[in-house]
Design an enzyme around this catalytic site. Structure first.
Site, PDB file in Angstrom:
ATOM      1  N   HIS A 102      42.334  -1.421  79.431  1.00 21.63           N
ATOM      2  CA  HIS A 102      43.496  -0.680  79.920  1.00 21.63           C
ATOM      3  C   HIS A 102      44.395  -1.555  80.795  1.00 21.63           C
ATOM      4  O   HIS A 102      45.223  -1.038  81.550  1.00 21.63           O
ATOM      5  CB  HIS A 102      43.048   0.542  80.720  1.00 21.63           C
ATOM      6  CG  HIS A 102      42.122   1.438  79.986  1.00 21.63           C
ATOM      7  ND1 HIS A 102      42.437   2.015  78.777  1.00 21.63           N
ATOM      8  CD2 HIS A 102      40.852   1.854  80.276  1.00 21.63           C
ATOM      9  CE1 HIS A 102      41.429   2.756  78.356  1.00 21.63           C
ATOM     10  NE2 HIS A 102      40.445   2.655  79.237  1.00 21.63           N
TER      11      HIS A 102
ATOM     12  N   HIS B 185      41.530   6.264  75.296  1.00 20.45           N
ATOM     13  CA  HIS B 185      40.415   5.672  74.553  1.00 20.45           C
ATOM     14  C   HIS B 185      40.490   6.016  73.072  1.00 20.45           C
ATOM     15  O   HIS B 185      39.529   5.798  72.334  1.00 20.45           O
ATOM     16  CB  HIS B 185      39.070   6.171  75.103  1.00 20.45           C
ATOM     17  CG  HIS B 185      38.878   5.928  76.552  1.00 20.45           C
ATOM     18  ND1 HIS B 185      39.195   6.865  77.511  1.00 20.45           N
ATOM     19  CD2 HIS B 185      38.402   4.852  77.215  1.00 20.45           C
ATOM     20  CE1 HIS B 185      38.920   6.370  78.708  1.00 20.45           C
ATOM     21  NE2 HIS B 185      38.440   5.152  78.554  1.00 20.45           N
TER      22      HIS B 185
END
Length: 331
Positions: free
Chosen positions: A57, A219
């Site tokens: 991320h 995700h």
């Protein structure tokens, strides 16, 4: 799978090695276990801020370690929570004697592992409080969470709580302002394509060339619905409307508008989304007084974006404007 990697098993370790080499003036990278701290260590008498989560991320979270934001960040494997034995020493390293606030995205593994690490740190006389970020309005539950997911609104929580800690607020006050941000920030995202986790070697979900996923998680979790490709303005309205409705924004209010890239979207497209999101807010009589556009909470190379709105008041605006110096955010 085409990626600039060597062995999938070494992605996080080699990322951290490069990060340490590039930014040694700002951060120190610790290994075995892995965590990142400010280069100068903990500041005596200041509340320490620690966050973390699965890698993939970037720049979240290590990119936000520095003056005005985090004191430590804990990277797990790609899309996998860090373990308590990583998090606990990060708590200790961030403790300047005034306690530590953990900022945790609402994913089951993260919440459980940070709770366990807090217990370990408390046994070493480190006071830890936890604030859970759950800004994603797309779903109430998912495969990864009990309740809403924590996504790009995490940047606002870390920045504003970090500014409060930096000016000398005590642990109660830093915790309170972090919770205030959580209560007033909402996000919705879209995916135009899936990402590929290195050790999986294939896309995390399937989208045809003419499909998009509205309400995607960071995700690759499923969103609210899958629809045919639409124009940027149409997609932006689909993202912004549930955010505004969930916040119950009223005419005359002031907000921060964050348009976040998911890793594979050009800046030009993010500004097209920002343009329409701002127009829609102004049509409702909502004033955009602060803005941020770019890749801050990504999902590897996913094409897509998220729209985040934070309701502002004088206190939150001043803390947002306070100086910050990290690898990914500085003013």
């Amino acid at each position: 799978m085409k990626k600039l990697i060597n062995d999938p098993a070494d992605v996080v370790a080699e990322t951290l090695a490069g990060f340490a080499a590039a930014h040694g003036d700002l951060v120190a990278v610790h290994t075995a276990p892995d965590y990142v701290t400010r280069a100068g260590g903990a500041t005596s008498g200041k509340v320490g801020l620690v966050s973390g989560g699965g890698s993939g991320h970037e720049p979240l979270h290590a990119g936000f370690v520095g003056v005005g934001m985090l004191d430590a960040a804990v990277p797990g494997a790609v899309f996998t929570s860090p373990t308590p034995d990583q998090i606990a020493p990060a708590f200790q390293a961030a403790d300047g004697g005034a306690g530590v606030l953990a900022i945790v995205k609402n994913y089951t593994g993260d919440v459980l592992n940070f709770e366990t690490a807090a217990e370990l740190a408390e046994a070493e006389d480190v006071t830890v409080r936890t604030v859970v970020v759950n800004d994603d309005v797309a779903v109430e539950d998912s495969l990864y969470t009990a309740g809403r997911r924590g996504v790009a609104g995490t940047v606002a929580v870390e920045k504003i709580a970090g500014a409060a800690a930096e000016r000398g607020d005590d642990l109660d006050a830093v915790e309170a302002v972090a919770k205030k941000v959580v209560a007033n920030v909402r996000t919705m995202g879209v995916a135009l394509s899936a990402c590929t986790v290195p050790h999986a070697g294939k896309p995390s979900f399937d989208l045809t060339d003419d499909e998009i996923e509205i309400g995607i998680g960071i995700h690759g979790e499923p969103g609210r619905h899958r629809i045919p490709m639409a124009t940027a303005d149409e997609i932006t309205q689909m993202l912004l409307t549930p955010v505004v409705e969930d916040l119950r924004l009223q005419a005359g209010e002031q907000v921060l508008l964050l348009v976040n890239g998911m890793g594979g979207t050009p800046a030009s497209e993010l500004y097209i989304v920002y343009r329409r999101a701002r127009q829609l807010l102004e049509e409702r009589g909502v004033e955009v007084t602060r803005s941020l556009v770019g890749n801050y909470v990504t999902s590897l190379e996913m094409q897509g974006a998220s729209v985040t709105v934070l309701r502002l008041d004088d206190e939150l605006t001043a803390l947002w404007d306070a100086p910050v110096h990290t690898t990914a955010l500085r003013w």
